[in-house]
Design an enzyme around this catalytic site. Structure first.
Site, PDB file in Angstrom:
ATOM      1  N   ASP A   1       0.908  -1.229   0.018  1.00 51.32           N
ATOM      2  CA  ASP A   1       0.045  -0.005  -0.112  1.00 51.32           C
ATOM      3  C   ASP A   1       0.828   1.201   0.032  1.00 51.32           C
ATOM      4  O   ASP A   1       2.193   1.055   0.430  1.00 51.32           O
ATOM      5  CB  ASP A   1      -0.891  -0.046   1.197  1.00 51.32           C
ATOM      6  N   SER A   2       0.358   2.478  -0.414  1.00 54.80           N
ATOM      7  CA  SER A   2       1.091   3.586  -0.237  1.00 54.80           C
ATOM      8  C   SER A   2       1.669   3.917   1.191  1.00 54.80           C
ATOM      9  O   SER A   2       2.485   4.770   1.446  1.00 54.80           O
ATOM     10  CB  SER A   2       0.120   4.859  -0.537  1.00 54.80           C
TER      11      SER A   2
ATOM     12  N   TYR B   1      -0.448   8.850  -2.057  1.00 53.21           N
ATOM     13  CA  TYR B   1      -0.640   8.370  -3.642  1.00 53.21           C
ATOM     14  C   TYR B   1      -1.788   9.120  -3.936  1.00 53.21           C
ATOM     15  O   TYR B   1      -1.544   9.558  -5.494  1.00 53.21           O
ATOM     16  CB  TYR B   1      -0.788   6.720  -3.821  1.00 53.21           C
TER      17      TYR B   1
ATOM     18  N   CYS C   1      -4.557  -1.220  -1.925  1.00 50.68           N
ATOM     19  CA  CYS C   1      -4.772   0.303  -2.337  1.00 50.68           C
ATOM     20  C   CYS C   1      -5.497   0.537  -3.528  1.00 50.68           C
ATOM     21  O   CYS C   1      -5.282   0.000  -4.524  1.00 50.68           O
ATOM     22  CB  CYS C   1      -3.279   0.793  -2.516  1.00 50.68           C
ATOM     23  N   ASN C   2      -6.837   0.998  -3.168  1.00 49.06           N
ATOM     24  CA  ASN C   2      -7.379   1.461  -4.389  1.00 49.06           C
ATOM     25  C   ASN C   2      -6.716   2.451  -5.302  1.00 49.06           C
ATOM     26  O   ASN C   2      -7.099   2.238  -6.473  1.00 49.06           O
ATOM     27  CB  ASN C   2      -8.758   2.061  -3.792  1.00 49.06           C
ATOM     28  N   THR C   3      -6.110   3.470  -5.067  1.00 42.32           N
ATOM     29  CA  THR C   3      -5.583   4.424  -5.862  1.00 42.32           C
ATOM     30  C   THR C   3      -4.424   3.608  -6.499  1.00 42.32           C
ATOM     31  O   THR C   3      -4.350   3.901  -7.689  1.00 42.32           O
ATOM     32  CB  THR C   3      -4.782   5.376  -5.050  1.00 42.32           C
TER      33      THR C   3
ATOM     34  N   GLU D   1      -1.606   7.674   8.779  1.00 39.29           N
ATOM     35  CA  GLU D   1      -0.311   7.724   8.853  1.00 39.29           C
ATOM     36  C   GLU D   1       0.397   8.262  10.237  1.00 39.29           C
ATOM     37  O   GLU D   1       1.191   7.696  10.603  1.00 39.29           O
ATOM     38  CB  GLU D   1       0.343   8.353   7.577  1.00 39.29           C
TER      39      GLU D   1
ATOM     40  N   CYS E   1     -10.956   3.661   0.511  1.00 40.08           N
ATOM     41  CA  CYS E   1      -9.529   3.787   0.708  1.00 40.08           C
ATOM     42  C   CYS E   1      -9.278   3.046   1.896  1.00 40.08           C
ATOM     43  O   CYS E   1     -10.032   3.089   2.674  1.00 40.08           O
ATOM     44  CB  CYS E   1      -9.060   5.475   0.760  1.00 40.08           C
TER      45      CYS E   1
ATOM     46  N   HIS F   1      -7.019   3.128   4.078  1.00 39.76           N
ATOM     47  CA  HIS F   1      -6.679   3.929   5.339  1.00 39.76           C
ATOM     48  C   HIS F   1      -7.897   4.040   6.298  1.00 39.76           C
ATOM     49  O   HIS F   1      -7.782   4.029   7.585  1.00 39.76           O
ATOM     50  CB  HIS F   1      -6.032   5.145   5.125  1.00 39.76           C
TER      51      HIS F   1
END
Ligand code: DGL
Length: 276
Positions: free
Chosen positions: A11-12, A43, A74-76, A152, A184, A186
């Site tokens: 993931d980002s 991202y 990660c969707n992005t 984060e 997302c 997160h």
């Protein structure tokens, strides 16, 4: 033959741990390798080319570590990179996208809200989802800049995080949404706070469990020999099923937040230089 496979997940940043938890629960015997690309987070406001480049680097690392299946948690990154990665790497690659289908089934008002990054909402993959389901229900979207950064930094319940969630959910609720998709990885870590803000009458939809099930199906059908080897390996050595964590950011800092999110104290390793 000796089992040496693993499932690689990236993931980002730390958000993909919300998916990894479902994978660990569903596949307790697997060796898992997770990368939080936190030096490059978020991202969501980067170009698709930048994200693709990171996704290629991280996938290469995971494959070199022995991963024979990859999950883009990660969707992005899925929107930006899954098609290219599937062309480039021969291992099964599981991606993810906002869970519109179950949300369409759940809504009673006929209005579904999507919380996601700008990158996901502006992607061609998301446009295709809208086209597919947009006639059945009204789909209203909300980009959420800043929310990923709150996760984060471990601010899962601060006033600032609450304020952002209020700002992002209220336009959707005003439009009549009774179902909110966490688009997302997160955001599931903010579920308790989102629940507090939106109340009990709103359905909150997360994709993590569905991704773990999809991974399980793909492993069974595409890597049948590996399944048998894994069973033998588990019989011989229970230690096989460990989870290894990597970050592209500062490991000591990553360790403290990732341990909280994962639910136990973990070791976090720095990615080797060429993958940073
Ligand atoms: N966790 C990510 C997702 O599912 C990306 C968040 C970001 O880095 O902007 O979209």
């Amino acid at each position: 033959m000796k089992y040496s496979g693993a499932i690689g997940v990236f993931d980002s940043g730390v958000g993909g741990l919300s998916v990894l938890q479902h994978i660990r629960r569903l596949l307790p015997d697997e060796r898992l390798i997770y990368i939080a690309d936190s030096a490059h987070v978020p991202y969501g406001d980067k170009s698709p080319e930048y994200i693709l480049q990171r996704a290629q680097i991280l996938t290469r690392f995971l494959v070199e570590q022995g991963a024979d299946a990859i999950v883009i948690a990660c969707n992005t990154a899925t929107a930006a990179a899954v098609a290219c990665l599937r062309n480039q790497f021969s291992v099964p690659i599981v991606g993810m996208e906002p869970a519109v289908k179950p949300a369409v089934a759940a809504t009673k008002t006929g209005v579904v809200g999507v919380l996601a990054t700008i990158g996901t909402l502006e992607s061609a993959r998301f446009a295709a989802l809208l086209e597919r389901y947009g006639e059945e229900v009204e789909i209203v979207t909300q980009g959420c800049p800043g929310l990923v950064e709150q996760v984060e930094s471990g601010e899962l319940s601060s006033d600032r995080t609450r304020k952002l969630i209020e700002n992002y959910t209220s336009p959707l609720l005003e439009r009549g949404a009774d179902t909110l998709i966490l688009g997302c990885t997160h955001y599931p870590f903010l579920s308790p706070l989102i629940r507090e803000v939106v109340g009990n009458n709103v359905v909150i939809v997360d994709t993590g469990e569905a991704v773990a099930r999809q991974l399980q199906r793909r492993i069974k059908s595409e890597l049948p020999v590996r399944e048998a080897q894994l069973a033998i390996a588990q019989h011989e050595c229970k230690e096989n099923a460990h989870t290894k964590f990597f970050t592209s950011a500062e490991p000591a800092k990553a360790k403290s937040i990732m341990s909280v999110l994962w639910g136990e104290s973990i070791q976090v390793n720095l990615l080797p230089n060429e993958f940073l």
